[in-house]
Design an enzyme around this catalytic site. Structure first.
Site, mmCIF file in Angstrom:
data_model
loop_
_atom_site.group_PDB
_atom_site.id
_atom_site.type_symbol
_atom_site.label_atom_id
_atom_site.label_comp_id
_atom_site.label_asym_id
_atom_site.label_seq_id
_atom_site.Cartn_x
_atom_site.Cartn_y
_atom_site.Cartn_z
ATOM 1 N N SER A 259 0.845 -1.195 0.000
ATOM 2 C CA SER A 259 0.000 0.000 0.000
ATOM 3 C C SER A 259 0.875 1.239 0.000
ATOM 4 O O SER A 259 2.085 1.147 0.246
ATOM 5 C CB SER A 259 -0.852 0.008 1.274
ATOM 6 N N ASP A 260 0.278 2.389 -0.247
ATOM 7 C CA ASP A 260 1.022 3.605 -0.013
ATOM 8 C C ASP A 260 1.026 3.838 1.495
ATOM 9 O O ASP A 260 0.351 3.133 2.253
ATOM 10 C CB ASP A 260 0.400 4.773 -0.789
ATOM 11 N N ALA A 261 1.786 4.843 1.942
ATOM 12 C CA ALA A 261 2.024 5.016 3.383
ATOM 13 C C ALA A 261 0.709 5.151 4.148
ATOM 14 O O ALA A 261 -0.121 5.986 3.828
ATOM 15 C CB ALA A 261 2.893 6.246 3.612
ATOM 16 N N GLY A 263 -1.833 3.591 4.001
ATOM 17 C CA GLY A 263 -3.017 3.467 3.144
ATOM 18 C C GLY A 263 -4.073 2.528 3.683
ATOM 19 O O GLY A 263 -5.263 2.789 3.547
#
Ligand code: GLC
Length: 733
Positions: A259-261, A263
């Site tokens: 995931s993105d940070a 997320g």
């Protein structure tokens, strides 16, 4: 190199030895930075292990954490160390938007080879690069990190970056895992506002936003990163259609998705998931392997399996590709890094030469009235004016790795080195600053200094004017600071920030020869300069050797050959603006309707694919191998390009098509071929391009699948998206 069978067998053996808690730990990427809140990386690793650690750039600490993972964690599985190395680790390359402006896939490939070598020597195994988001709204700060507005150019740059970072052999100790991000549609955030919602049709997704990501899969990219924002009201982390149906089932991707940070945890913040447990459940079922930094998987997945909501096999399926990646790259055999290696490798002379070459090929000559450029090296009395002229940070641009100290050759230093005997005066003029401070301003900007008072700015302004007055030639270096583009750096206007244009006007009024060099991470609405300044060089954020590359071009050692990967709108209010639009019922070339707005033209200031040279080129003899072809068959398009000027130079030959009717309306122009070529004065070369099903098919809204219509096509070939040399092609059933 292990066979896939050996890898798969080793994965199953490991899984058979791991507890549920240890498996879940492999699905966690934990923050290694001091500022990272929550439990310390070493404690988590010691207790359960970890799939990966990010936001740490400390070779010694990498080995310390790895030792804990191998000798103290329950499973003894090594950790992947990951970091954002977007355009260089110690040797900084031009920002990706600039590398795309080279229209030469060798530029990003060769640059990322060096970035991977230096990163790996530091102990980094995995970089969150390449960023593949198609961007047609220059207000979006992260346009700096991608390849601009076009999927065909974007796909070429995507594959090149993956090749450069990963190479062919996963055990290569000088390569890293690449990461195709942010999957998908982040560049279409409404208003260009970072993280804002995105609404895209399946046709826009499949014809514009997905192709660079598919190109990365075809190039063998090891990992993906899912995007933050809601896309059609579903965040990517929880979007099974995206992460499983498209990415795995259709494209056959066999790596893993992070995931993105934060997320996964953000699914709750975004009002999508009810709570952490719901967020973890939705993400895992969508096909998200690894939770970046939110601990939502660590805190919830065990319970979801223990209460029967999820099966152990569903967790195993997410763990497998992570273990496979570690086994494939030989991490179990070589988990540690030689702590003396980085200083032997970082910023080697050949690395800096590659950086200088990349920067030279990325720059775009926007204007050169009266052949003012190239300048003579006999110049003796030069003023270099502007807030970015001596800024290492603005020269290197956004996304520097943690702890990096900017060390770029600035434009001032580059020109001083080029003309050691000349009298070169420098004045920055008034500072420029964001109106809203950068959220991480205190972390990554080395030139942090007190905000100038209005009086101080006025003194700086007058000093710059006086400095210009005393010179015979003025080089203005203007644009945006590093923190004005990249993440958390969207803006409503595309104008030059601060009093830069005001200073430009005053200096221009002196009537001296004047050159504008732009250092920026996005297209800018430099309308006044485009009219009044005789020579303008778009240098982007050119990296460690940027100043030398600017001087090489300004003084004629290098003839610029770059082309714009995104058009320059006349105003931020015109965005999103891009060339590949479908025709309206009143096309802009209708003499009665000349513009979409009554308050001015809406054509771009500079079109997609535009760029000048110190020489001139002529296109002729456009041929199509057959005037008519059946659906599914191909033709060859050929054209002669001649260097009709006096010096050697590069031209980027571009091929555009327009399908004149079909199941769907089709864009008035679409790039379907390009090649950068070097020609000596008077030399002619015949360039050839293939047009077949891959170039002519598209995803149809009307039909709901990929199709190729029988129709008539316009074909144009030339030096930019306004190319006029035309031919027809008829495709029949
Ligand atoms: C950031 C960015 C992403 C980056 C990640 C890790 O928020 O969106 O591009 O790779 O977090 O730093």
């Amino acid at each position: 190199m292990k066979s896939e069978n050996e890898v798969a067998q080793r994965v199953e053996t490991l899984l058979g030895q791991m507890s549920l808690a240890e498996k879940v730990a492999q699905l966690a990427q934990i923050g290694g930075a001091d500022w990272n809140f929550g439990p310390k990386a070493e404690d988590i690793i010691r207790e359960r292990g970890a799939g990966s650690v990010l936001w740490l750039n400390d070779t010694k600490k990498f080995n310390q954490l790895q030792k804990i993972a191998i000798e103290e964690s329950p499973s003894g599985i090594p950790v992947l160390f990951a970091l954002d190395v977007i355009h260089g680790y110690r040797t900084i390359f031009p920002i990706p938007l600039a590398m795309a402006a080279s229209w030469d896939p060798d530029v990003p490939e060769k640059s990322q080879v060096v970035a991977a070598k230096e990163s790996r020597a530091a102990g980094i195994h995995w970089t969150f690069t390449p960023m593949l988001d198609n961007a047609r709204d220059a207000r979006w700060g992260r346009i700096a990190e991608g390849a601009g507005e076009d999927p065909y150019l974007g796909a070429a740059m995507a594959a090149a970056q993956v090749r450069g970072l990963q190479g062919e052999d996963p055990t290569d100790p000088e390569r890293v895992l690449a990461c195709a991000k942010h999957f998908v549609g982040y560049g279409a955030s409404e208003g260009g506002r970072d993280y804002d919602p995105v609404h895209l049709s399946e046709a826009q997704l499949r014809n514009v936003h997905l192709p660079p990501f598919q190109a990365a899969v075809e190039a063998g990219v090891a990992t993906f990163m899912s995007a933050y924002m809601d896309m059609n009201n579903v965040p990517a982390n929880a979007n099974r259609w995206l992460l499983t149906n498209v990415l795995r089932d259709e494209w056959g991707f066999d790596g893993f998705v992070v995931s993105d940070a934060f997320g996964v945890g953000n699914l709750v913040v975004q009002g999508h998931a009810r709570d952490g447990r719901d967020a973890a459940l939705r993400s895992l079922k969508a096909g998200l392997n690894m939770d970046m930094a939110s601990s939502t998987y660590l805190e919830n997945l065990d319970g979801l399996v223990e209460d029967g909501t999820l099966s152990g096999e569903q967790v195993d399926a997410m763990v497998r590709p992570i273990l496979a990646a570690k086994i494939r790259m030989g991490l179990f055999e070589q988990p540690y890094v030689d702590e003396a290696l980085l200083e032997q490798v970082a910023a080697l002379p050949e690395h800096r030469q590659t950086a200088r070459w990349s920067a030279q090929r990325s720059m775009v000559l926007l204007k050169n009235e009266g052949g003012l450029l190239p300048l003579s090296t006999e110049q003796q009395n030069i003023a270099i004016i502007g807030p970015l002229a001596n800024s290492m940070e603005a020269t290197e641009g956004s996304w520097m790795v943690f702890g990096h100290q900017p060390a770029a050759v600035t434009v001032l230093a580059g020109i001083q080195a080029k003309l050691p005997g000349a009298n070169i005066a420098y004045a920055p003029g008034p500072d420029i600053n964001r109106d809203v401070p950068h959220p991480f301003g205190e972390f990554n900007l080395s030139e942090r200094k007190p905000i100038q008072t209005a009086e101080e700015a006025e003194v700086a302004f007058q000093t710059a004017v006086a400095t210009a007055k005393d010179a015979d030639l003025v080089i203005m270096v203007m644009g945006e600071k590093a923190d004005m583009s990249g993440e958390f750096a969207s803006r409503g206007s595309l104008d030059l920030p601060g009093r830069q244009e005001e200073l430009l006007k005053v200096v221009s009024a002196m009537g001296k020869p004047i050159v504008l060099v732009l250092l920026n991470g996005r297209p800018l609405s430099i309308n006044w300069a485009a009219e009044q300044i005789p020579a303008i060089l778009e240098a982007w954020q050119p990296g460690t050797e940027g100043g030398h590359a600017v001087a090489d071009i300004l003084f004629g050692d290098v003839n610029p050959g770059g082309k714009l990967p995104a058009c320059f709108p006349r105003s931020g209010t015109h965005a999103p603006l891009y060339y590949a639009r479908t025709l309206t019922h009143l096309p802009e070339d209708n003499p009665r309707y000349r513009s979409r707005y009554w308050d001015g033209p809406t054509t771009p200031l500079y079109p997609f694919g535009f760029g000048l040279s110190y020489t001139t080129f002529a296109f002729s003899n456009l041929q199509v191998s057959a005037p008519q072809v059946k659906v599914g068959d191909s033709v060859t398009v050929s054209v002669d390009v001649t260097n009709s000027g006096q010096v050697a130079g590069d031209e980027v030959v571009q091929l555009y098509i327009h399908q004149k009717w079909g199941s769907d309306s089709r864009p008035m122009r679409e790039l379907k071929g390009f090649e950068r070529v070097t020609l000596q004065p008077g030399q002619t070369k015949t360039m050839t391009f293939n047009l077949g099903p891959d170039e002519l098919r598209y995803w149809s809204t009307n039909v709901g699948q990929w199709i190729q219509d029988a129709a008539v096509f316009d074909i144009w070939v030339g030096a930019d998206s306004l190319a006029t040399l035309h031919a027809d092609l008829e495709v029949v059933e």
